[in-house]
Design a protein around this motif. Structure first.
Motif, mmCIF file in Angstrom:
data_model
loop_
_atom_site.group_PDB
_atom_site.id
_atom_site.type_symbol
_atom_site.label_atom_id
_atom_site.label_comp_id
_atom_site.label_asym_id
_atom_site.label_seq_id
_atom_site.Cartn_x
_atom_site.Cartn_y
_atom_site.Cartn_z
ATOM 1 N N GLN A 140 -14.453 20.646 -25.893
ATOM 2 C CA GLN A 140 -14.209 21.424 -24.666
ATOM 3 C C GLN A 140 -14.606 20.577 -23.451
ATOM 4 N N PRO A 141 -14.016 20.871 -22.295
ATOM 5 C CA PRO A 141 -14.329 20.062 -21.105
ATOM 6 C C PRO A 141 -15.664 20.415 -20.452
ATOM 7 N N ILE A 142 -16.142 19.497 -19.638
ATOM 8 C CA ILE A 142 -17.281 19.737 -18.743
ATOM 9 C C ILE A 142 -16.700 20.199 -17.410
ATOM 10 N N GLY A 143 -17.192 21.307 -16.893
ATOM 11 C CA GLY A 143 -16.732 21.805 -15.595
ATOM 12 C C GLY A 143 -17.689 21.377 -14.493
ATOM 13 N N ILE A 144 -17.131 20.991 -13.352
ATOM 14 C CA ILE A 144 -17.947 20.556 -12.203
ATOM 15 C C ILE A 144 -17.376 21.229 -10.962
ATOM 16 N N PHE A 145 -18.252 21.834 -10.142
ATOM 17 C CA PHE A 145 -17.729 22.360 -8.875
ATOM 18 C C PHE A 145 -18.610 21.981 -7.699
ATOM 19 N N ASP A 146 -17.960 21.919 -6.538
ATOM 20 C CA ASP A 146 -18.669 21.636 -5.287
ATOM 21 C C ASP A 146 -17.934 22.351 -4.154
ATOM 22 N N SER A 147 -18.608 22.389 -3.004
ATOM 23 C CA SER A 147 -18.014 23.007 -1.828
ATOM 24 C C SER A 147 -16.972 22.089 -1.200
ATOM 25 N N GLY A 148 -16.422 21.189 -1.962
ATOM 26 C CA GLY A 148 -15.430 20.267 -1.417
ATOM 27 C C GLY A 148 -15.392 18.991 -2.231
ATOM 28 N N ILE A 149 -15.184 17.876 -1.539
ATOM 29 C CA ILE A 149 -14.960 16.604 -2.226
ATOM 30 C C ILE A 149 -16.258 15.857 -2.550
ATOM 31 N N GLY A 150 -17.377 16.270 -1.939
ATOM 32 C CA GLY A 150 -18.630 15.512 -2.071
ATOM 33 C C GLY A 150 -19.132 15.382 -3.491
ATOM 34 N N GLY A 151 -18.946 16.429 -4.299
ATOM 35 C CA GLY A 151 -19.444 16.418 -5.673
ATOM 36 C C GLY A 151 -18.774 15.381 -6.549
ATOM 37 N N THR A 152 -17.703 14.749 -6.032
ATOM 38 C CA THR A 152 -17.087 13.652 -6.791
ATOM 39 C C THR A 152 -18.073 12.492 -6.931
ATOM 40 N N SER A 153 -19.077 12.425 -6.025
ATOM 41 C CA SER A 153 -20.114 11.387 -6.176
ATOM 42 C C SER A 153 -20.914 11.643 -7.451
ATOM 43 N N ILE A 154 -21.090 12.919 -7.802
ATOM 44 C CA ILE A 154 -21.766 13.300 -9.051
ATOM 45 C C ILE A 154 -20.804 13.075 -10.234
ATOM 46 N N TRP A 155 -19.545 13.502 -10.043
ATOM 47 C CA TRP A 155 -18.535 13.327 -11.099
ATOM 48 C C TRP A 155 -18.439 11.853 -11.514
ATOM 49 N N LYS A 156 -18.456 10.952 -10.544
ATOM 50 C CA LYS A 156 -18.323 9.520 -10.848
ATOM 51 C C LYS A 156 -19.449 9.041 -11.762
ATOM 52 N N GLU A 157 -20.670 9.524 -11.496
ATOM 53 C CA GLU A 157 -21.823 9.130 -12.332
ATOM 54 C C GLU A 157 -21.679 9.686 -13.753
ATOM 55 N N ILE A 158 -21.221 10.943 -13.850
ATOM 56 C CA ILE A 158 -21.024 11.569 -15.175
ATOM 57 C C ILE A 158 -19.922 10.837 -15.943
ATOM 58 N N HIS A 159 -18.824 10.564 -15.255
ATOM 59 C CA HIS A 159 -17.678 9.896 -15.886
ATOM 60 C C HIS A 159 -18.053 8.473 -16.324
ATOM 61 N N HIS A 160 -18.875 7.820 -15.527
ATOM 62 C CA HIS A 160 -19.312 6.458 -15.844
ATOM 63 C C HIS A 160 -20.191 6.453 -17.106
ATOM 64 N N LEU A 161 -21.101 7.423 -17.201
ATOM 65 C CA LEU A 161 -22.023 7.494 -18.342
ATOM 66 C C LEU A 161 -21.351 8.068 -19.587
ATOM 67 N N LEU A 162 -20.419 9.013 -19.387
ATOM 68 C CA LEU A 162 -19.783 9.725 -20.512
ATOM 69 C C LEU A 162 -18.253 9.644 -20.397
ATOM 70 N N PRO A 163 -17.687 8.445 -20.516
ATOM 71 C CA PRO A 163 -16.249 8.271 -20.255
ATOM 72 C C PRO A 163 -15.329 9.022 -21.215
ATOM 73 N N ASN A 164 -15.827 9.402 -22.403
ATOM 74 C CA ASN A 164 -14.979 10.108 -23.381
ATOM 75 C C ASN A 164 -14.914 11.612 -23.138
ATOM 76 N N GLU A 165 -15.766 12.113 -22.253
ATOM 77 C CA GLU A 165 -15.784 13.558 -21.995
ATOM 78 C C GLU A 165 -14.652 13.957 -21.058
ATOM 79 N N LYS A 166 -13.975 15.025 -21.407
ATOM 80 C CA LYS A 166 -12.953 15.581 -20.520
ATOM 81 C C LYS A 166 -13.673 16.333 -19.395
ATOM 82 N N THR A 167 -13.277 16.097 -18.161
ATOM 83 C CA THR A 167 -13.924 16.767 -17.028
ATOM 84 C C THR A 167 -12.889 17.512 -16.184
ATOM 85 N N ILE A 168 -13.306 18.671 -15.701
ATOM 86 C CA ILE A 168 -12.473 19.441 -14.755
ATOM 87 C C ILE A 168 -13.296 19.619 -13.487
#
Length: 258
Positions: free
Chosen positions: A5-33
Motif C-alpha cells: 500500500q502507498p504512503i500518504g503525505i499531505f501539506d498545506s501546499g507545495i512545501g511538504g515536497t521537501s519532506i517527500w524528497k527525503e522520504i523518497h530518497h531513503l525509501l525509493p521502493n515505496e509508492k507515495t501519494i
C-alpha cells in the motif's frame, strides 16, 4: 513482512515536497501519494478548528486511496491537529515539528532562532517543546508572507530577499548559532538564507528525521513495499505549474478538487 500500500503525505501546499524528497530518497521502493492543499495555504493563519478540519479532509482522501501510513508534512497541521488525527483513525501518523532539540543541544551560544508560521509558534505542542529548554534563549520569528511567495513560485524574488533579511537580522544581532526552520516550505529558502546568515550559523530542518521515523514505523509495524520501483503520485487543488516546477518537472502532477 511486505505491504505494497502507498504512503500518504499531505501539506498545506507545495512545501511538504521537501519532506517527500527525503522520504523518497531513503525509501525509493515505496509508492507515495502527495496531496498539496494549496487552495487553503497557508494553514499558519487559520484557527485550530479550521486546521483540524482541513487535516481530516486530507486524511480521509488519503485513506480512500488505501494509504498504510500518513505523513503530516506540515508543521502547523502537526502541532495543531495530529493528536486529533491519531485519536480518530487507526492508521499510523508521522508528524513534523520544529527541530528545537538538536539546535538547543548543540548550541554553543545557548541562543537559537526559529522561523515558523504563526500557527506553529502559537500551538500548545510547540510551547510544550520549548519549555524543556529553559537554559536556551529561543528567538521566535513568524515568517509572514514567505509561504505565499513560495506558493506563487517567487522563491528568488527581491521581495523574498527583503522579507528574509528583515526576519533574520535581529537573530544575527542576538548571536544565534542555530536557525531552526519550522515550516516544511522553508527548506526551499536555504540558498537564499545562506546568503544572509554568517557562515558559522547552522540551519536545521526536519526532513531527514521524518524520513528516518517513516522507515522505522514501516520496519516495526507495517512492512516495506516489495516493489522494485514505483512512480510517485502528486495531486494539487490549484494550478499544477508551481508544484511541477518545484519537482523539476520530473513527475506528473494532477489537479483534482479536494
Amino acid at each position: 513482512m511486505h505491504n505494497d500500500q502507498p504512503i500518504g503525505i499531505f501539506d498545506s501546499g507545495i512545501g511538504g515536497t521537501s519532506i517527500w524528497k527525503e522520504i523518497h530518497h531513503l525509501l525509493p521502493n515505496e509508492k507515495t501519494i502527495y496531496l498539496a492543499d494549496s487552495k487553503n495555504a497557508p494553514y499558519g493563519q487559520k484557527s485550530k478548528e479550521e486546521i483540524i478540519a482541513l487535516s481530516i479532509k486530507n486524511t480521509e482522501l488519503l485513506l480512500k486511496m488505501n494509504c498504510k501510513l500518513i505523513v503530516v508534512a506540515c508543521n502547523t497541521a502537526t502541532t495543531n491537529a495530529i493528536r486529533e488525527l491519531r485519536e480518530k483513525y487507526d492508521v499510523p501518523f508521522i508528524g513534523i515539528e520544529p527541530a528545537i532539540k538538536p539546535a538547543a543541544t548543540h548550541s554553543k551560544t545557548q541562543i537559537i532562532g526559529i522561523l515558523a508560521t504563526q500557527g506553529t509558534l502559537n500551538s500548545e505542542l510547540f510551547n510544550k517543546t520549548t519549555e524543556k529548554y529553559q537554559d536556551t534563549k529561543i528567538i521566535e520569528q513568524v515568517g509572514h508572507g514567505l509561504v505565499q511567495l513560495i506558493e506563487n513560485g517567487d522563491i528568488n524574488s527581491p521581495e523574498m530577499t527583503q522579507l528574509l533579511t528583515s526576519y533574520l537580522a535581529p537573530m544575527i544581532e542576538a548571536n544565534i548559532d542555530y536557525l531552526v526552520l519550522g515550516c516544511s516550505h522553508y527548506p526551499y529558502l536555504i540558498p537564499q538564507i545562506k546568503k544572509i546568515l554568517p557562515e558559522h550559523i547552522h540551519i536545521i530542518d526536519s526532513g531527514e528525521a521524518v524520513a528516518k521515523q517513516t522507515q522505522k514505523i514501516l520496519q516495526e509495524k507495517i512492512g516495506f513495499s516489495s516493489a522494485e520501483k514505483t512512480e510517485p503520485i502528486f495531486y494539487t487543488n490549484t494550478d499544477s505549474k508551481v508544484l511541477s516546477k518545484i519537482l523539476e518537472n520530473k513527475y506528473t502532477v494532477e489537479k483534482i478538487d479536494f
